[in-house]
Design an enzyme around this catalytic site. Sequence first.
Site, PDB file in Angstrom:
ATOM      1  N   LYS A 118      42.269  71.182  45.892  1.00 54.67           N
ATOM      2  CA  LYS A 118      42.964  69.950  45.538  1.00 54.67           C
ATOM      3  C   LYS A 118      44.060  70.202  44.514  1.00 54.67           C
ATOM      4  CE  LYS A 118      39.097  66.869  46.606  1.00 54.67           C
ATOM      5  NZ  LYS A 118      38.220  67.903  47.159  1.00 54.67           N
ATOM      6  N   GLU A 202      40.888  62.802  37.016  1.00 54.17           N
ATOM      7  CA  GLU A 202      41.941  61.859  37.360  1.00 54.17           C
ATOM      8  C   GLU A 202      41.487  60.448  37.038  1.00 54.17           C
ATOM      9  OE1 GLU A 202      41.051  61.160  42.114  1.00 54.17           O
ATOM     10  OE2 GLU A 202      42.458  62.727  41.529  1.00 54.17           O
ATOM     11  N   HIS A 237      29.819  58.319  49.511  1.00 54.37           N
ATOM     12  CA  HIS A 237      31.189  58.837  49.590  1.00 54.37           C
ATOM     13  C   HIS A 237      31.517  59.427  50.958  1.00 54.37           C
ATOM     14  CE1 HIS A 237      31.810  58.217  45.293  1.00 54.37           C
ATOM     15  NE2 HIS A 237      30.689  58.861  45.062  1.00 54.37           N
ATOM     16  N   ARG A 294      42.234  69.910  59.758  1.00 52.06           N
ATOM     17  CA  ARG A 294      41.413  69.998  60.967  1.00 52.06           C
ATOM     18  C   ARG A 294      41.470  68.675  61.703  1.00 52.06           C
ATOM     19  NH1 ARG A 294      37.394  66.688  59.253  1.00 52.06           N
ATOM     20  NH2 ARG A 294      36.717  66.838  57.078  1.00 52.06           N
TER      21      ARG A 294
END
Length: 502
Positions: A118, A202, A237, A294
């Site tokens: 990330k 974040e 999640h 993908r």
Amino acid sequence: MTQIRKILVANRGEIALRIMRTAREMGIQTVAIYSEADRNALHVRYADEAVCVGPAPSVESYLKADVIIDVCRQLGVDAIHPGYGFLSENANFSRMVREAGLIFIGPSPESIEVMGSKLAAKAAVADYNIPMVPGTPSAITDRDEAKAISTQIGYPVLIKASAGGGGKGMRVVESEAEFDEQMDRAVSEALSAFGDGSVFIEKYVTSPRHIEIQVLGDQHGNIIHLFERECSVQRRHQKVVEEAPSAILTPEIREAMGQAAVDVARACGYYGAGTVEFIVNDNLDFYFLEMNTRLQVEHPVTELITGIDLVKQMIYIAEGEPLTIRQEDLQINGHAVEVRVYAEDPANNFLPDVGTLDTYVRPQGNGVRVDDGFEQGMSIPIYYDPMIAKLITYGESREEAIQKMIRAIDEYQISGVQTTLPFGRFVMEHQAFRSGQFDTGFVSNYFSPDKLTPEPDPAEAELAAVLAAYLLEQAKSSKKQPAANSPSTLTKKSQWKTNRMR
């Protein structure tokens, strides 16, 4: 250009079947691999050839990259399609395939490496002015520095594993008082799941929507987007319900997000099918999250609203063909909804409930698509993801697609295991979903196991009460009758025998 004549599908279940069907339509032969647990699986029977690659655990079978490549050499395979999961986002595997002289039906190993982190992904797209969630530009190692940055950003903040996915290594921190505990948990989960304990911080977006953009890129620098998918209904999640298009995006925001997604793909020299994920707040401000290099589980909803076979496009791109689809040619037609059918018990915190499919009857009819890898009598293996199928419906409008989904769920007959179908129906009927006013907190905000128990019908309740009273009166009356072995009952003749003697 290289013509692919034989593809090995390095996967199992519904996605293996889905890839093989497109390959067959294109006149391409297919090779299935399977573990000992999947010996009788549908994808094994469907393929032109099939090879067992090891015992049931995926680390001893589906993740054995060297064994898979050896199978390709032995059977004269031209290309490998990884599907999703397993080795699909493994840069080392992609590189091994290339070095073996085979075609990897997916992006380059370099693209996978960049977007697999990330932090590296954010650095790669920095020159494109793509909106980012406020946070750290690099991995955090100093706890005091992490706290200072969190205070500067403002709580709540999100601690996320750099190499993460599926909600692992992710912790919401509401205040500085709980920072240390949540940091320890995030690092521990990241190490356990990915072998990489690096994390970044974040700003936690409140009332977030999870919206992603499908992109296609060829090896000649052409990149297009195929609009968005709404993936905000999640548990742990992880997505459970998806739809395309989103109910909340305006044409202007859709165009801006699409361009941002194309820029992300361009930043890493991407080719193949990929998905750029964004988080969207209640003001419809969007921020780049990550790119999945993908084919996505939820790709069928995009196929239905665009009429494009994504697997076929992936094969053409892998052969070196340029894209023949232009951005201006694309438009959204109708609406599609997908419910993932897991062998999980939504009344028990969505815990897996593997077993045998005693009954398994798929829904049918106009606008209904079922992507699965099971049939009646088969068992759900404990070694893999418990998804049984993807149920997808399509309509000219969102309302029509939802109504078809409710009908299809009612027709879907599964017994032997608990499934998420009742939860899917709950979502389809909930006002928040139907209005489009929901976010990733849908499950925590609206769902509880008791919601799966339908409210009693007043008329049925009254009838049940009357029947109960009648049965009670009958029971009282029977107690007043002579016992079955008393003299009076023994001298009575059977009415059946009396009638027979007449």
